[in-house]
Scaffold this motif. Structure first.
Motif, PDB file in Angstrom:
ATOM      1  N   PRO A 161      43.244 108.351 107.866  1.00 37.20           N
ATOM      2  CA  PRO A 161      43.627 107.756 109.157  1.00 37.20           C
ATOM      3  C   PRO A 161      43.839 106.254 109.002  1.00 37.20           C
ATOM      4  N   GLY A 162      44.614 105.677 109.896  1.00 33.56           N
ATOM      5  CA  GLY A 162      44.971 104.275 109.785  1.00 33.56           C
ATOM      6  C   GLY A 162      43.793 103.328 109.794  1.00 33.56           C
ATOM      7  N   ASP A 163      42.680 103.709 110.433  1.00 39.48           N
ATOM      8  CA  ASP A 163      41.531 102.803 110.528  1.00 39.48           C
ATOM      9  C   ASP A 163      40.513 103.025 109.423  1.00 39.48           C
ATOM     10  N   GLN A 164      40.784 103.920 108.481  1.00 45.29           N
ATOM     11  CA  GLN A 164      39.820 104.187 107.407  1.00 45.29           C
ATOM     12  C   GLN A 164      40.332 103.598 106.101  1.00 45.29           C
ATOM     13  N   GLN A 165      39.566 102.689 105.536  1.00 42.63           N
ATOM     14  CA  GLN A 165      39.974 101.998 104.322  1.00 42.63           C
ATOM     15  C   GLN A 165      39.498 102.743 103.091  1.00 42.63           C
ATOM     16  N   GLY A 166      40.315 102.703 102.063  1.00 41.25           N
ATOM     17  CA  GLY A 166      39.883 103.230 100.780  1.00 41.25           C
ATOM     18  C   GLY A 166      38.907 102.279 100.104  1.00 41.25           C
ATOM     19  N   SER A 167      38.244 102.761  99.077  1.00 41.47           N
ATOM     20  CA  SER A 167      37.203 101.955  98.417  1.00 41.47           C
ATOM     21  C   SER A 167      37.760 100.956  97.412  1.00 41.47           C
ATOM     22  N   ASP A 168      38.972 101.213  96.887  1.00 41.70           N
ATOM     23  CA  ASP A 168      39.537 100.387  95.812  1.00 41.70           C
ATOM     24  C   ASP A 168      38.560 100.310  94.641  1.00 41.70           C
ATOM     25  N   PHE A 169      37.924 101.416  94.376  1.00 44.96           N
ATOM     26  CA  PHE A 169      36.790 101.451  93.458  1.00 44.96           C
ATOM     27  C   PHE A 169      37.141 100.960  92.055  1.00 44.96           C
ATOM     28  N   LYS A 170      38.171 101.521  91.467  1.00 43.03           N
ATOM     29  CA  LYS A 170      38.497 101.157  90.084  1.00 43.03           C
ATOM     30  C   LYS A 170      38.774  99.669  89.945  1.00 43.03           C
ATOM     31  N   ASN A 171      39.581  99.133  90.841  1.00 41.61           N
ATOM     32  CA  ASN A 171      39.936  97.718  90.739  1.00 41.61           C
ATOM     33  C   ASN A 171      38.724  96.815  90.892  1.00 41.61           C
ATOM     34  N   ILE A 172      37.818  97.181  91.774  1.00 40.32           N
ATOM     35  CA  ILE A 172      36.612  96.369  91.961  1.00 40.32           C
ATOM     36  C   ILE A 172      35.763  96.391  90.699  1.00 40.32           C
ATOM     37  N   VAL A 173      35.607  97.564  90.088  1.00 43.94           N
ATOM     38  CA  VAL A 173      34.826  97.649  88.853  1.00 43.94           C
ATOM     39  C   VAL A 173      35.441  96.765  87.771  1.00 43.94           C
ATOM     40  N   LEU A 174      36.730  96.868  87.586  1.00 44.70           N
ATOM     41  CA  LEU A 174      37.392  96.104  86.529  1.00 44.70           C
ATOM     42  C   LEU A 174      37.400  94.613  86.821  1.00 44.70           C
ATOM     43  N   GLU A 175      37.467  94.232  88.085  1.00 45.54           N
ATOM     44  CA  GLU A 175      37.408  92.821  88.436  1.00 45.54           C
ATOM     45  C   GLU A 175      36.024  92.247  88.126  1.00 45.54           C
ATOM     46  N   VAL A 176      34.969  93.010  88.419  1.00 41.24           N
ATOM     47  CA  VAL A 176      33.618  92.550  88.080  1.00 41.24           C
ATOM     48  C   VAL A 176      33.484  92.394  86.567  1.00 41.24           C
ATOM     49  N   MET A 177      34.014  93.339  85.807  1.00 43.65           N
ATOM     50  CA  MET A 177      33.932  93.244  84.349  1.00 43.65           C
ATOM     51  C   MET A 177      34.714  92.036  83.839  1.00 43.65           C
ATOM     52  N   ARG A 178      35.866  91.767  84.428  1.00 45.36           N
ATOM     53  CA  ARG A 178      36.655  90.599  84.009  1.00 45.36           C
ATOM     54  C   ARG A 178      35.907  89.308  84.294  1.00 45.36           C
ATOM     55  N   ALA A 179      35.265  89.229  85.460  1.00 44.81           N
ATOM     56  CA  ALA A 179      34.583  88.003  85.864  1.00 44.81           C
ATOM     57  C   ALA A 179      33.256  87.805  85.128  1.00 44.81           C
ATOM     58  N   GLU A 180      32.659  88.892  84.667  1.00 54.91           N
ATOM     59  CA  GLU A 180      31.345  88.822  84.012  1.00 54.91           C
ATOM     60  C   GLU A 180      31.407  89.580  82.692  1.00 54.91           C
ATOM     61  N   PRO A 181      31.945  88.976  81.647  1.00 54.40           N
ATOM     62  CA  PRO A 181      32.230  89.698  80.400  1.00 54.40           C
ATOM     63  C   PRO A 181      31.054  89.838  79.436  1.00 54.40           C
ATOM     64  N   GLU A 182      29.855  89.470  79.867  1.00 52.86           N
ATOM     65  CA  GLU A 182      28.710  89.407  78.948  1.00 52.86           C
ATOM     66  C   GLU A 182      28.522  90.694  78.142  1.00 52.86           C
ATOM     67  N   TYR A 183      28.695  91.841  78.778  1.00 51.30           N
ATOM     68  CA  TYR A 183      28.340  93.104  78.127  1.00 51.30           C
ATOM     69  C   TYR A 183      29.475  93.727  77.319  1.00 51.30           C
ATOM     70  N   TRP A 184      30.675  93.154  77.333  1.00 51.78           N
ATOM     71  CA  TRP A 184      31.760  93.760  76.577  1.00 51.78           C
ATOM     72  C   TRP A 184      32.508  92.797  75.663  1.00 51.78           C
ATOM     73  N   ARG A 185      32.351  91.494  75.837  1.00 51.01           N
ATOM     74  CA  ARG A 185      33.232  90.565  75.120  1.00 51.01           C
ATOM     75  C   ARG A 185      33.075  90.659  73.599  1.00 51.01           C
ATOM     76  N   LYS A 186      31.886  91.014  73.093  1.00 49.15           N
ATOM     77  CA  LYS A 186      31.688  91.137  71.646  1.00 49.15           C
ATOM     78  C   LYS A 186      32.285  92.436  71.098  1.00 49.15           C
ATOM     79  N   TYR A 187      32.657  93.333  71.982  1.00 44.92           N
ATOM     80  CA  TYR A 187      33.088  94.660  71.565  1.00 44.92           C
ATOM     81  C   TYR A 187      34.594  94.870  71.728  1.00 44.92           C
ATOM     82  N   TYR A 188      35.153  94.335  72.790  1.00 42.16           N
ATOM     83  CA  TYR A 188      36.571  94.523  73.075  1.00 42.16           C
ATOM     84  C   TYR A 188      37.269  93.168  73.001  1.00 42.16           C
TER      85      TYR A 188
END
Length: 436
Positions: free
Chosen positions: A309-336
């Protein structure tokens, strides 16, 4: 740990039985493990590592007592009796303090061991294989064993003070990298029988020198490398023929089995073959959270495909997860690293599953809650379940699973757990080996 001592006796008597250890602090993974164990009327072995849970909180923020309470709280919600929970500590030693001189790191390791045993952890991996500041690299076997015996003495004192069942121990120096290899792998060397025999010998001598003869029969596991590992996108499969001599060696030890680390992503037949080869304690961690991520990604795709319905927003889950990882790379930067597109791909799909460190993040938790709430208000259509979660679709159609997002999510993990439980069941290994 009477259950584990009896399991060793059964295995030594010829039953091809084993046990898997759930190495995860994710509540949904633990809940799924408890539900699967309860359905089969079995205990569940849950382990925490020294980096994950320690006196300073580790990366989970939990002390051993807090982790115990966390696990017990999940058990109470699922209806699993607390007495059916076996708690283990993995890589317990100076691992978290390797940058300090050996004596300072070992002093912290003694506090760590004391807190684990006092909190009720009774399967203790004494891992002193890492070099501390000022130590030679690699650390001589005799030094590793002496330090392990020192920590065992602490554990024994803590047990006598706390009461309850006696601890059982795992020793060993040839430990795969926790969480998978950092680099691409092509092949892996199996621990030689000579190296395994030396590890047993030096630890037995060190225990005797420390007056721990009574504890030695409770050393039930030896960590070796059976030839299994995974890197970012590849799995090194178990090859029984490469480990025949190693398997035979342990048959002469009346109280010892092998503990295999990094068994994540092995096939069901490989898992059964490991148990048949006396690698009867199977550790699994990233493979479970990888399955969790797969299911979350599928649910996010389902949510995106649904007409809201028009008043129900999606979670945008994947993008939020990846944005947090981009902003806080502590746990992956040595690996990727390298190309940004490859990095984004690895963040999501690497078998090392560095994304697992980000699930507790408040922004991700909020997005996940929105995702699940949306799919609770309007159940996923069967057509989309069939498209994105075909195994869950079949279970829903057969009446074995409710079309509820939390249940769909836990089933993603449970599928992996059942492979381990099948491999560890008496007789399963023989049947699987006939097909290898």
């Amino acid at each position: 740990m009477d259950y584990l001592l009896n399991l060793v006796r059964r295995h030594k008597a010829g039953e091809q039985v084993g046990i898997h250890a759930v190495c995860s602090a994710h509540p949904l993974v633990i809940e799924a493990a408890m539900e699967v164990a309860s359905a089969r009327d079995l205990p569940v072995l849950i382990e925490a590592t020294s980096n994950q849970v320690n006196q300073d909180g580790g990366y989970t923020g939990m002390t051993p007592a807090a982790f115990r309470d966390f696990v017990h709280g999940i058990a109470d919600r699922t209806g699993l009796a607390r007495g059916r929970i076996l708690l283990g500590g993995d890589h317990l030693g100076p691992n978290a303090w390797q940058d300090q001189p050996a004596e300072a790191a070992m002093a912290k390791a003694e506090v760590l061991i004391d807190q684990y045993v006092t909190a009720g952890f009774r399967k203790i991996h004494l891992d002193c294989s890492m070099s501390c500041a000022g130590d030679p690299v690699p650390l001589p076997d005799a030094v590793v064993a002496e330090r392990a015996a020192r920590l065992c003495a602490v554990a024994e004192r803590a047990w006598h003070t706390a009461g309850g069942e006696a601890p059982v121990y795992v020793v060993g120096t040839e430990v795969p990298v926790p969480g998978g290899a950092h680099e691409d792998l092509e092949e892996l060397s199996v621990t030689t029988p000579g190296a395994a025999a030396l590890t047993i010998k030096v630890h037995r001598l060190a225990f005797a020198a420390a007056g721990l003869e009574a504890a030695w029969p409770r050393v039930i596991g030896l960590v070796v490398q059976p030839g299994v590992e995974f890197d970012h996108h590849k799995v090194i499969d178990y090859r029984p023929k490469h480990a025949v001599a190693l398997s035979r060696l342990i048959e002469d030890e009346p109280t010892l089995l092998y503990e295999a680390h990094s068994t994540d992503y092995q096939t069901p037949s490989n898992l059964a073959a490991l148990v048949a080869g006396h690698f009867a304690i199977l550790k699994v961690g990233p493979g479970l959270t990888f399955a969790l991520r797969e299911t979350l990604w599928a649910l996010a795709d389902i949510e995106e495909e649904m007409a809201w319905p028009g008043d129900q927003q999606g979670s945008d889950f994947k993008n939020i997860v990846l944005e947090v990882m981009r902003a806080e790379p502590e746990y992956w930067r040595k690996y990727y690293g390298g190309d940004p597109r490859r990095t984004r791909f690895d963040q999501q799909y690497s078998l090392s599953d560095r994304i697992r460190y980000y699930w507790p993040h408040p922004a991700i938790q909020a997005a996940q809650a929105r995702l699940l709430a949306n799919l609770e208000r309007e159940a996923p259509p069967l057509t989309l379940l069939s498209q994105y979660l075909p195994a869950q679709y079949e279970a829903v159609r057969e009446g074995r699973l409710r079309n509820v997002p939390a249940d769909l999510l836990k089933e993603g993990v449970a599928k992996v757990l059942r492979q381990y439980m099948d491999a560890c069941a008496a007789g399963a290994a023989t049947k699987e080996l006939e097909t290898c």
